[in-house]
Write an enzyme that holds these catalytic residues in place. Structure first.
Site, PDB file in Angstrom:
ATOM      1  N   HIS A  15       0.863  -1.188   0.000  1.00  0.00           N
ATOM      2  CA  HIS A  15       0.000   0.000   0.000  1.00  0.00           C
ATOM      3  C   HIS A  15       0.895   1.232   0.000  1.00  0.00           C
ATOM      4  O   HIS A  15       1.567   1.514   0.993  1.00  0.00           O
ATOM      5  CB  HIS A  15      -0.928  -0.003   1.213  1.00  0.00           C
ATOM      6  CG  HIS A  15      -1.918  -1.128   1.191  1.00  0.00           C
ATOM      7  ND1 HIS A  15      -3.109  -1.063   0.498  1.00  0.00           N
ATOM      8  CD2 HIS A  15      -1.884  -2.368   1.742  1.00  0.00           C
ATOM      9  CE1 HIS A  15      -3.766  -2.199   0.634  1.00  0.00           C
ATOM     10  NE2 HIS A  15      -3.045  -3.013   1.382  1.00  0.00           N
ATOM     11  N   LEU A  16       0.909   1.928  -1.119  1.00  0.00           N
ATOM     12  CA  LEU A  16       1.758   3.120  -1.234  1.00  0.00           C
ATOM     13  C   LEU A  16       0.974   4.402  -0.986  1.00  0.00           C
ATOM     14  O   LEU A  16       1.563   5.482  -0.906  1.00  0.00           O
ATOM     15  CB  LEU A  16       2.437   3.164  -2.600  1.00  0.00           C
ATOM     16  CG  LEU A  16       3.452   2.035  -2.848  1.00  0.00           C
ATOM     17  CD1 LEU A  16       4.064   2.164  -4.243  1.00  0.00           C
ATOM     18  CD2 LEU A  16       4.546   2.031  -1.792  1.00  0.00           C
ATOM     19  N   ASP A  50       2.028  -6.804   2.476  1.00  0.00           N
ATOM     20  CA  ASP A  50       0.842  -6.049   2.895  1.00  0.00           C
ATOM     21  C   ASP A  50       1.260  -4.815   3.717  1.00  0.00           C
ATOM     22  O   ASP A  50       0.626  -4.459   4.712  1.00  0.00           O
ATOM     23  CB  ASP A  50      -0.144  -6.918   3.687  1.00  0.00           C
ATOM     24  CG  ASP A  50      -1.538  -6.289   3.752  1.00  0.00           C
ATOM     25  OD1 ASP A  50      -1.746  -5.226   3.134  1.00  0.00           O
ATOM     26  OD2 ASP A  50      -2.407  -6.865   4.428  1.00  0.00           O
TER      27      ASP A  50
END
Lengths: 317, 437
Positions: free
Chosen positions: B61-62, B306
């Protein structure tokens, strides 16, 4: 002991000491001068993120009888309802010099979170956190049982106590299970399987789905409130069916020992988990529970805040 | 362009070698390489360190676009490089959602501009992650970002007909649906693993069956339409069993496990510290052991982080009010070494397979996961297995600090990362001079 977060944190000696102190407080409350100067100049905050008039008033009465200054902070209509966090609220109260925070919160673990943070340096008393615990309720329950069935001293060895109803969502049940079993009582949880937590069989209790078979065995029944919204989540089919199997009514009252008492942490749903006949019967100690709540909360505040000397060194500030 | 001679390292099998990186490619791997023809040669001593193919993360998740307060493509790329990754896969749950060619191309371009690793966007399966209407999967596949993995991660594609159609549709371009397996009805307001601890703590339970029932349904759907399913973050012993059964039947299913599910258990919630709040939740020691066995025997194909950054205020609060998720990129290698290598369940070769070769194959990232092959792009991760370190949340490269490992000590570390033949990390520190490309 600096905080009271959970009855599972209490040792046997600490629990007995709180009950004995509460007995002292009860004697004072019955006298002509109900007020003690013990906590004069100390500030106690009732920090209630969730509505609970009766618990708040009980703590307020207890603090005032010990001469403490009480600030009531209700999250309703306050900055907390505008999104202010527990952290900011606690730090604000700390900046105002609170010696103790009595916290009621809808989130399980909120009191422990507050106690373990650096957001406040005062004592934290858990006045109910989500579906986790409500330790002063358990203490007043134990106190009431001891007054009636153990002449006001010692522990609860040899007694059998049924807790009936929505165990899954009940913070009272969790606190009661720890404390009553610590004090030697045999606890029986009575509920439909849907309202028992996963793994409750590993708790120090017996479990029964059959209220009628349990009734003749018990010295006290604790009826838990059933929230109306549980019905929409399929925990039981209808209120009528729930009452039929798990409600306390006149017929069930007859199956109990003549000495057995009826308890309820309130507020009651008359006609759902308990009929008016039972709630108002001579066997009911429900109003005494309320009275005893003040004495027990006085004892807790006194032991946490007054730096009371302790023979065993376990309860000090 | 600078060429590099890696001196004193060993391969995954323990063989001592020198590696010559020339023009961004792996030029030679020999006990003693010839440096004739190398230009501007820099020799790097990596005494005893293990040379592995660059790590590939399929679940990152950026947060960009939309939540740049918690992470950006740039800060996330730095964290990735520090963790030994040369490619990451940016999850679609951004604001706006990565459900159009425009958004995925933007994220891809940001990754290229940063130039610390490849950032491959994952496209949303359904419009706005809403679960009802398919996003334009073909347009995202044909875009400059060449999307091959589609996921509504954070949400489950719960409607079985939507899931079936998605699985069928992506066959056109050999895509794969990466499912966040979570039955929403069984997990309404869920806070942590449902079990003894949740009952004690009064926190609403997230039962393993809510994950397992979706995995079971999805492998049957993938079988029926003969398409590819990837199961995100498997957490339970039962989930491993179902995937093992599906693979034995020849169903095209792959699966990932996160480092935190290989190490941490649900009893950490007893602190009520939401640093341990993550979705899917931490489970029991029995599940942890089953996940390790599944990863060792290949039932679980890959490790995926994640990596889920959150700002401080989303974790400095009551458990129920906190966000789900924890950082993962910078600690992944160390945790996999501690849980799988140092326990003798896996070799370094197995680790290279599960953190580089297999994820690159599942994602269709042709330039990555080639192993140490002469002539392939020099994406390399150098690991010192005896360089112990202590995690310090104040020293992370990520923009957020929500690591559950603060203060924990791990046995080994990533000491260097080469992306396209250029070091992004040397001596366990980010190279500042490697921006842009």
């Amino acid at each position: 002991m600096r905080h009271l977060l959970s009855t599972s944190d209490l040792t046997y000696t600490q629990a007995i000491r709180i009950l004995d102190t509460a007995a002292e407080m009860a004697r004072i409350s019955e006298g002509p001068v109900k007020k003690l100067p013990t906590l004069r100049g100390r500030t106690i905050v009732n920090l209630f993120f969730e509505d609970s008039t009766r618990t708040r008033i009980s703590f307020e009465a207890a603090a005032k009888r010990l001469s403490a200054d009480v600030i009531n902070f209700s999250a309703k209509g306050s900055s907390a309802s505008k999104g202010e966090s527990l952290k900011d609220t606690a730090q604000t109260l700390q900046a105002m010099g609170a010696d103790a925070v009595i916290l009621r919160h809808s989130a399980s673990g909120a009191a422990q979170r507050l106690a373990n943070s650096h957001w406040t340096s005062g004592s934290v008393i858990n006045a109910g956190d989500g579906t986790h615990e409500h330790p002063t309720q358990a203490l007043l329950d134990a106190f009431t049982i001891r007054q009636h069935l153990r002449v006001g001293t010692g522990d609860l060895r040899g007694l059998t106590i049924a807790i009936v109803g929505d165990i899954l969502h009940s913070r009272v049940a969790r606190s009661d299970v720890h404390l009553l079993s610590l004090l030697g009582a045999q606890v029986i949880l009575v509920a439909p399987p849907t309202l028992l937590p996963i793994g409750a069989s590993t708790w120090p209790v017996q479990i029964s789905y059959d209220f009628d078979s349990v009734l003749p065995l018990v010295d006290a029944v604790m009826m838990l409130r059933v929230q109306q919204e549980r019905m929409s989540d399929f925990f039981f089919p209808t209120a009528r069916e729930y009452s039929h199997y798990y409600g306390l009514n006149a017929d069930r009252l007859k199956k109990m020992k003549p000495t057995a008492i009826i308890m309820h942490p309130g507020p009651m749903n008359r006609g759902l988990e308990i009929t008016a006949e039972c709630a108002d019967s001579a066997r009911s100690v429900i109003l005494e529970q309320v009275t005893n709540g003040v004495s027990v909360r006085m004892a807790v505040l006194y032991l946490l805040l007054a730096g009371a000397p302790s023979e065993d060194g376990e309860i000090t500030q | 362009m600078t060429d590099y001679l890696l001196d004193g390292g060993v391969l995954a099998d323990g063989k001592a070698v020198q590696v010559l990186i020339k023009d961004g490619l792996i030029n030679q791997i020999e006990s003693v390489v010839s440096t004739l023809g190398a230009t501007n040669l820099q020799k790097i001593s990596i005494n005893g360190c293990i040379i592995l193919p660059g790590f590939v993360d399929l679940h990152t998740h950026l947060r960009e676009p939309g939540r740049e307060d918690s992470e950006t493509v740039e800060s996330g790329s730095r964290a990735a490089a520090k963790g030994g990754f040369t490619a990451v896969s940016a999850m679609a749950n951004t604001f706006p959602v990565a459900d159009t060619a425009g958004v995925v191309e933007q994220v891809y371009a940001l990754g290229q501009a940063t130039g610390l690793c490849d950032v491959f966007p994952i496209g949303a399966v359904t419009q706005g992650l809403g679960g009802t209407a398919l996003a334009e999967l073909g347009a995202m596949a044909d875009s400059k970002a060449r999307v091959r993995i589609f996921s509504d991660d954070g949400n489950c594609v719960f409607d079985p007909m939507v899931m079936r159609r998605a699985l069928e549709y992506v066959k056109k371009f050999d895509g794969v649906i990466a499912q966040h397996a979570q039955d929403p009805h069984l997990t309404k307001d869920a806070q942590m693993n449902e079990g003894l601890i949740s009952s004690k703590l009064g926190l609403k339970g997230w039962p393993a069956v809510a994950e397992e029932s979706i995995i079971a349904r999805d492998v049957l759907l993938a079988d029926h339409v003969q398409s590819r399913l990837h199961v995100c973050h498997v957490t339970s012993a039962g989930g491993v069993d179902i995937i093992r059964w599906a693979k034995a039947r020849g169903i095209q299913v792959s699966a990932e496990v996160t480092p935190h599910h290989l190490l941490l258990t649900d009893d950490l919630a007893e602190s009520y510290d939401p640093i341990y709040k993550v979705n899917p939740p931490l489970r029991t020691q029995r599940d942890v052991m089953a996940l390790r066995e599944g990863l060792a025997d290949g039932t679980i194909d890959i490790v995926a982080t994640d990596h889920a950054p959150h700002p401080a205020e989303n974790k400095e609060c009551e458990w129920q009010a906190a966000s789900f998720g924890m950082l993962g990129l910078e600690t992944a290698l160390s945790i996999v070494q501690a849980t799988m290598i140092d326990t003798a369940m896996m070799s370094w070769g197995d680790l290279a397979m599960r953190m580089s070769t297999s994820p690159a194959r599942i994602g269709g990232y042709a330039d990555h996961g080639q192993g140490l092959k002469i002539g392939s792009t020099a994406h390399l991760t150098i690991v010192n297995p005896t360089r112990a370190w202590k995690v310090d949340r104040d020293l992370v490269a990520s923009r957020s600090r929500n690591t559950p490992y603060h203060g924990m000590e791990f046995p080994g570390s990533v000491v260097a990362t080469f992306y396209r033949g250029i070091p992004t990390v040397l001596d366990a520190k980010l190279e500042s001079a490697t921006h842009g490309n």
